[in-house]
Design an enzyme around this catalytic site. Sequence first.
Site, mmCIF file in Angstrom:
data_model
loop_
_atom_site.group_PDB
_atom_site.id
_atom_site.type_symbol
_atom_site.label_atom_id
_atom_site.label_comp_id
_atom_site.label_asym_id
_atom_site.label_seq_id
_atom_site.Cartn_x
_atom_site.Cartn_y
_atom_site.Cartn_z
ATOM 1 N N GLU A 76 0.428 -1.358 -0.211
ATOM 2 C CA GLU A 76 0.166 -0.185 0.006
ATOM 3 C C GLU A 76 0.813 1.523 0.012
ATOM 4 O O GLU A 76 0.457 1.895 -0.127
ATOM 5 C CB GLU A 76 -0.319 0.162 0.960
ATOM 6 C CG GLU A 76 -1.519 1.509 1.297
ATOM 7 C CD GLU A 76 -2.261 1.836 2.453
ATOM 8 O OE1 GLU A 76 -1.719 0.925 3.674
ATOM 9 O OE2 GLU A 76 -3.990 1.922 2.417
ATOM 10 N N ARG A 96 13.181 1.476 1.991
ATOM 11 C CA ARG A 96 12.189 0.581 1.772
ATOM 12 C C ARG A 96 12.078 1.327 0.076
ATOM 13 O O ARG A 96 11.038 1.193 -0.529
ATOM 14 C CB ARG A 96 10.736 1.163 2.384
ATOM 15 C CG ARG A 96 10.760 0.872 3.535
ATOM 16 C CD ARG A 96 9.556 0.318 4.115
ATOM 17 N NE ARG A 96 7.898 -0.501 3.028
ATOM 18 C CZ ARG A 96 7.103 -0.401 2.659
ATOM 19 N NH1 ARG A 96 6.575 0.341 4.798
ATOM 20 N NH2 ARG A 96 6.488 -1.044 2.100
ATOM 21 N N HIS A 170 1.413 6.174 10.414
ATOM 22 C CA HIS A 170 0.462 6.813 9.541
ATOM 23 C C HIS A 170 -0.972 7.035 9.608
ATOM 24 O O HIS A 170 -1.132 7.033 10.975
ATOM 25 C CB HIS A 170 0.632 5.095 8.132
ATOM 26 C CG HIS A 170 1.389 4.993 7.600
ATOM 27 N ND1 HIS A 170 2.286 3.540 7.352
ATOM 28 C CD2 HIS A 170 2.672 5.016 7.422
ATOM 29 C CE1 HIS A 170 2.795 3.267 6.677
ATOM 30 N NE2 HIS A 170 3.293 4.983 6.456
ATOM 31 N N CYS A 264 -2.479 -1.863 4.436
ATOM 32 C CA CYS A 264 -1.268 -1.513 3.800
ATOM 33 C C CYS A 264 -0.584 -2.924 2.704
ATOM 34 O O CYS A 264 0.151 -2.624 2.294
ATOM 35 C CB CYS A 264 -0.049 -2.044 5.153
ATOM 36 S SG CYS A 264 -0.352 -1.683 6.237
HETATM 37 C C1 CIR Z 1 7.396 0.043 8.293
HETATM 38 O O1 CIR Z 1 7.166 0.674 8.825
HETATM 39 O O2 CIR Z 1 7.172 0.964 6.407
HETATM 40 C C2 CIR Z 1 7.077 -1.369 7.893
HETATM 41 N N1 CIR Z 1 7.038 -1.915 8.769
HETATM 42 C C3 CIR Z 1 5.132 -1.031 8.259
HETATM 43 C C4 CIR Z 1 3.860 -0.435 7.088
HETATM 44 C C5 CIR Z 1 2.857 -0.364 7.456
HETATM 45 N N2 CIR Z 1 2.116 0.741 6.399
HETATM 46 C C6 CIR Z 1 1.470 0.733 6.350
HETATM 47 O O3 CIR Z 1 0.185 1.029 7.388
HETATM 48 N N3 CIR Z 1 0.199 1.566 5.196
#
Ligand code: CIR
Length: 270
Positions: A76, A96, A170, A264
């Site tokens: 996401e 990322r 987020h 996500c």
């Molecule tokens: C992060 O910290 O980026 C990942 N461990 C979790 C991302 C979660 N994504 C979301 O809520 N859209």
Amino acid sequence: QRRTMSMSMPMPRAAIVRSVPGTFADALAMEKPADPIDVQLAKQQHREYVQVLEGLGLQVIELAADDAFPDCPFVEDTAVVLGSRALITRPGAASRQGEEVPVKQALERLGLQTSQAQAPAQIDGGDVLFAGGMLFVGQSARTNVEGLQALASAFPDVRVVPVRVPRSLHLKTVLSCVASDVLAVEDSPEARAMFASIQREAPFLKSIAVSPAGAANTVLLGGGTVIYPSGYGRSFESVYEPYADRVIPVNISEFHKADGGLTCLSIFVP
Ligand code: CIR
């Protein structure tokens, strides 16, 4: 009480997901989980979520995992899709950046017109909520004002509204849609303040208070189907049923350990 909108919003045609890599235990987490991530269980939970989406008639495009990106199942964050256009993001966590590459290709294969956020913009899709015909954008540790501007240029005909995200990862960590005009909102002062700023722009939006933390991250499909994260020791069927035609629980306990919610795990393509 049921939304008439459910008739007018069709199911998406496809969902993009990305498999769980063998390195998933190294995914970013604001707090190291007391109980470490069980990667095999995460893979099984991911398969079960994919089966739910397929059962709803969606074409599921499952991108291959990449061990170099432990967070890659959280697709996401890499793209925001609205209609036939997509903004490919520049994820806010340096580790990322690059996850968006295969997602862009998949969206283009589906015929979407893409544009790409450029440095210094940072934006995670988890900070973007489409509700009430507007795009609400969390201003968080992951999404900066240039990220918000990239979103506004990608969708020039949609109103883009900033929402301050002081503590949670987020925007959608603490609130998300359960109907076209109803949001599940975490029962915390931070989440209530965020919803209040959304409601100032969209007074017709209503909220339902949901606890514990993490439970208010729901997926709304086709206007009437709500998928919610179970595994919080209680059921939410009775909470969402007044607003939905269908309520489906999915246990994603291993993704919660890496601050991930249900939204996500997929990108929906109309
Ligand atoms: C992060 O910290 O980026 C990942 N461990 C979790 C991302 C979660 N994504 C979301 O809520 N859209």
